[in-house]
Structures are given as structure tokens and as C-alpha cells.
Enzyme design. Structure first.
Site, PDB file in Angstrom:
ATOM      1  N   ASP A 165       0.850  -1.191   0.000  1.00  0.00           N
ATOM      2  CA  ASP A 165       0.000   0.000   0.000  1.00  0.00           C
ATOM      3  C   ASP A 165       0.888   1.245   0.000  1.00  0.00           C
ATOM      4  O   ASP A 165       1.899   1.306   0.702  1.00  0.00           O
ATOM      5  CB  ASP A 165      -0.921  -0.008   1.231  1.00  0.00           C
ATOM      6  CG  ASP A 165      -2.058   0.986   1.087  1.00  0.00           C
ATOM      7  OD1 ASP A 165      -3.204   0.534   0.935  1.00  0.00           O
ATOM      8  OD2 ASP A 165      -1.801   2.212   1.122  1.00  0.00           O
ATOM      9  N   ILE A 166       0.520   2.244  -0.776  1.00  0.00           N
ATOM     10  CA  ILE A 166       1.317   3.460  -0.911  1.00  0.00           C
ATOM     11  C   ILE A 166       1.289   4.292   0.372  1.00  0.00           C
ATOM     12  O   ILE A 166       2.178   5.113   0.601  1.00  0.00           O
ATOM     13  CB  ILE A 166       0.797   4.276  -2.125  1.00  0.00           C
ATOM     14  CG1 ILE A 166       1.868   5.196  -2.669  1.00  0.00           C
ATOM     15  CG2 ILE A 166      -0.461   5.058  -1.782  1.00  0.00           C
ATOM     16  CD1 ILE A 166       1.532   5.782  -4.032  1.00  0.00           C
ATOM     17  N   ASN A 183     -12.890  -3.454   2.549  1.00  0.00           N
ATOM     18  CA  ASN A 183     -13.820  -2.331   2.649  1.00  0.00           C
ATOM     19  C   ASN A 183     -14.778  -2.390   1.460  1.00  0.00           C
ATOM     20  O   ASN A 183     -14.345  -2.546   0.315  1.00  0.00           O
ATOM     21  CB  ASN A 183     -13.045  -1.002   2.635  1.00  0.00           C
ATOM     22  CG  ASN A 183     -12.225  -0.799   3.896  1.00  0.00           C
ATOM     23  OD1 ASN A 183     -12.603  -1.264   4.970  1.00  0.00           O
ATOM     24  ND2 ASN A 183     -11.096  -0.127   3.771  1.00  0.00           N
ATOM     25  N   GLY A 191     -15.342   3.255   3.720  1.00  0.00           N
ATOM     26  CA  GLY A 191     -13.971   3.679   3.462  1.00  0.00           C
ATOM     27  C   GLY A 191     -13.386   3.175   2.160  1.00  0.00           C
ATOM     28  O   GLY A 191     -12.195   3.361   1.914  1.00  0.00           O
ATOM     29  N   GLN A 192     -14.194   2.521   1.312  1.00  0.00           N
ATOM     30  CA  GLN A 192     -13.642   2.074   0.030  1.00  0.00           C
ATOM     31  C   GLN A 192     -13.449   3.281  -0.880  1.00  0.00           C
ATOM     32  O   GLN A 192     -14.380   4.069  -1.085  1.00  0.00           O
ATOM     33  CB  GLN A 192     -14.568   1.048  -0.650  1.00  0.00           C
ATOM     34  CG  GLN A 192     -13.925   0.446  -1.903  1.00  0.00           C
ATOM     35  CD  GLN A 192     -14.761  -0.657  -2.550  1.00  0.00           C
ATOM     36  OE1 GLN A 192     -15.878  -0.948  -2.116  1.00  0.00           O
ATOM     37  NE2 GLN A 192     -14.225  -1.255  -3.587  1.00  0.00           N
ATOM     38  N   HIS A 252     -10.010  -5.114  -3.428  1.00  0.00           N
ATOM     39  CA  HIS A 252      -8.663  -5.325  -2.885  1.00  0.00           C
ATOM     40  C   HIS A 252      -8.779  -5.752  -1.439  1.00  0.00           C
ATOM     41  O   HIS A 252      -9.527  -5.161  -0.665  1.00  0.00           O
ATOM     42  CB  HIS A 252      -7.808  -4.059  -3.001  1.00  0.00           C
ATOM     43  CG  HIS A 252      -8.504  -2.818  -2.533  1.00  0.00           C
ATOM     44  ND1 HIS A 252      -9.443  -2.163  -3.299  1.00  0.00           N
ATOM     45  CD2 HIS A 252      -8.425  -2.135  -1.372  1.00  0.00           C
ATOM     46  CE1 HIS A 252      -9.901  -1.120  -2.629  1.00  0.00           C
ATOM     47  NE2 HIS A 252      -9.305  -1.082  -1.451  1.00  0.00           N
TER      48      HIS A 252
HETATM   49  P1  5GP Z   1      -9.686   1.457   0.249  1.00  0.00           P
HETATM   50  O1  5GP Z   1      -9.760   2.769   0.996  1.00  0.00           O
HETATM   51  O2  5GP Z   1     -10.401   1.545  -1.083  1.00  0.00           O
HETATM   52  O3  5GP Z   1     -10.098   0.252   1.047  1.00  0.00           O
HETATM   53  O4  5GP Z   1      -8.159   1.213  -0.033  1.00  0.00           O
HETATM   54  C1  5GP Z   1      -7.463   1.789  -1.096  1.00  0.00           C
HETATM   55  C2  5GP Z   1      -6.017   1.705  -0.739  1.00  0.00           C
HETATM   56  O5  5GP Z   1      -5.254   1.923  -1.892  1.00  0.00           O
HETATM   57  C3  5GP Z   1      -5.587   2.762   0.291  1.00  0.00           C
HETATM   58  O6  5GP Z   1      -5.061   2.107   1.444  1.00  0.00           O
HETATM   59  C4  5GP Z   1      -4.551   3.585  -0.461  1.00  0.00           C
HETATM   60  O7  5GP Z   1      -3.457   3.974   0.366  1.00  0.00           O
HETATM   61  C5  5GP Z   1      -4.104   2.624  -1.558  1.00  0.00           C
HETATM   62  N1  5GP Z   1      -3.658   3.287  -2.767  1.00  0.00           N
HETATM   63  C6  5GP Z   1      -4.268   4.328  -3.411  1.00  0.00           C
HETATM   64  N2  5GP Z   1      -3.597   4.648  -4.520  1.00  0.00           N
HETATM   65  C7  5GP Z   1      -2.523   3.802  -4.584  1.00  0.00           C
HETATM   66  C8  5GP Z   1      -1.445   3.662  -5.532  1.00  0.00           C
HETATM   67  O8  5GP Z   1      -1.343   4.352  -6.540  1.00  0.00           O
HETATM   68  N3  5GP Z   1      -0.545   2.675  -5.257  1.00  0.00           N
HETATM   69  C9  5GP Z   1      -0.632   1.878  -4.145  1.00  0.00           C
HETATM   70  N4  5GP Z   1       0.331   0.956  -3.979  1.00  0.00           N
HETATM   71  N5  5GP Z   1      -1.641   1.986  -3.255  1.00  0.00           N
HETATM   72  C10 5GP Z   1      -2.578   2.936  -3.471  1.00  0.00           C
END
Ligand code: 5GP
Ligand code: ZN
Length: 119
Positions: free
Chosen positions: A35-36, A92, A98-99, A105
Site C-alpha cells: 500500500d502506498i 472495505n 472507506g472504500q 482489494h
Molecule cells: P480502500 O480505501 O479503497 O479500502 O483502499 C485503497 C487503498 O489503496 C488505500 O489504502 C490507499 O493507500 C491505496 N492506494 C491508493 N492509490 C494507490 C497507488 O497508486 N498505489 C498503491 N500501492 N496503493 C494505493
């Protein structure tokens, strides 16, 4: 069509190699990358190569790949050496939960105390 790449999807671009990511594991059907914006010492995202917006649509449309997603999460946990101490798999589902990226993923989180219930 369900499962087909979405040209506007960030994670489809990571699958295609169009957006860089720190990949930790690849299988025929899944990709795992860091995760970034990590929320724990281990924070890896596991995605199917196929585009499904969330966990339920994946399970309904491609149940074998849904199983692959969880199996890959388990291999990631082994490789990160957190399988014995424990880890959390988070899916999520929906903006209210929070998605933010609508390509399913699984977050694999570990390496610090994880509170329950989560925030
Ligand atoms: P969500 O909030 O949808 O459950 O999770 C999305 C996740 O993707 C977040 O934890 C966010 O930090 C990660 N993320 C968003 N953009 C990028 C990216 O460009 N690269 C990586 N490796 N992770 C990302
Ligand atoms: Zn996608």
C-alpha cells in the site's frame, strides 16, 4: 462486462504495469503489492487481475478467483512472517465503509497491535 479491464481504474493500470507498484507476489489470477500509504508495518493489497468493483461482485461473478484472493493473502502473510502472530484481512465495501478504489482489494495488515472493533 464483468471482469474486463476498466480503462479508468487505478488498480487495472497496476495489473497492466501502466502504474508502478511494489509487487510482493503475483499469481495467475492475483497481484499483491505494498500500500502506498501503509497503516501498519505490513500493509499489502491483494487484488484480482480481473476487474470487479467489490468483494461480493467478485464472489458472485468469479468465485474461484475470490478464493484465490484469500489464498494469496495467506501466502503474503507467510512471506511477511506474520502468519503465526496474526494478521487482518480487510475488504472495505462501499464508500461509507472507506472504500476509495472500486477494484476489489484485500488489505493484509499486521506488525502492530490491531484494535477490535476497527475504527
Ligand atoms: P480502500 O480505501 O479503497 O479500502 O483502499 C485503497 C487503498 O489503496 C488505500 O489504502 C490507499 O493507500 C491505496 N492506494 C491508493 N492509490 C494507490 C497507488 O497508486 N498505489 C498503491 N500501492 N496503493 C494505493
Ligand atoms: Zn480495475
Amino acid at each position: 462486462m464483468a471482469g474486463e479491464p476498466d480503462a479508468n481504474c487505478l488498480f487495472c493500470k497496476i495489473v497492466a504495469g501502466e502504474v508502478p507498484a511494489t509487487v510482493v507476489l503475483e499469481t495467475e489470477t492475483t497481484v499483491a503489492f505494498r500500500d502506498i500509504n501503509p497503516q501498519a508495518p505490513t500493509h499489502v493489497l491483494v487484488i484480482p487481475r480481473a476487474h470487479y468493483p467489490d468483494a461480493v461482485s467478485l464472489a458472485e461473478g468469479a468465485p474461484l478467483i475470490a478464493a484465490d484472493l484469500l489464498a494469496t493473502a495467506g501466502v503474503v502473510a507467510e512471506r511477511e512472517k506474520v502468519a503465526d502472530t496474526g494478521y487482518r484481512i480487510v475488504l472495505n465495501t462501499g464508500a461509507g465503509a472507506g472504500q476509495t478504489v472500486f477494484h476489489v482489494h484485500a488489505h493484509v495488515l499486521a506488525g502492530r497491535g490491531l484494535e477490535w472493533p476497527p475504527g
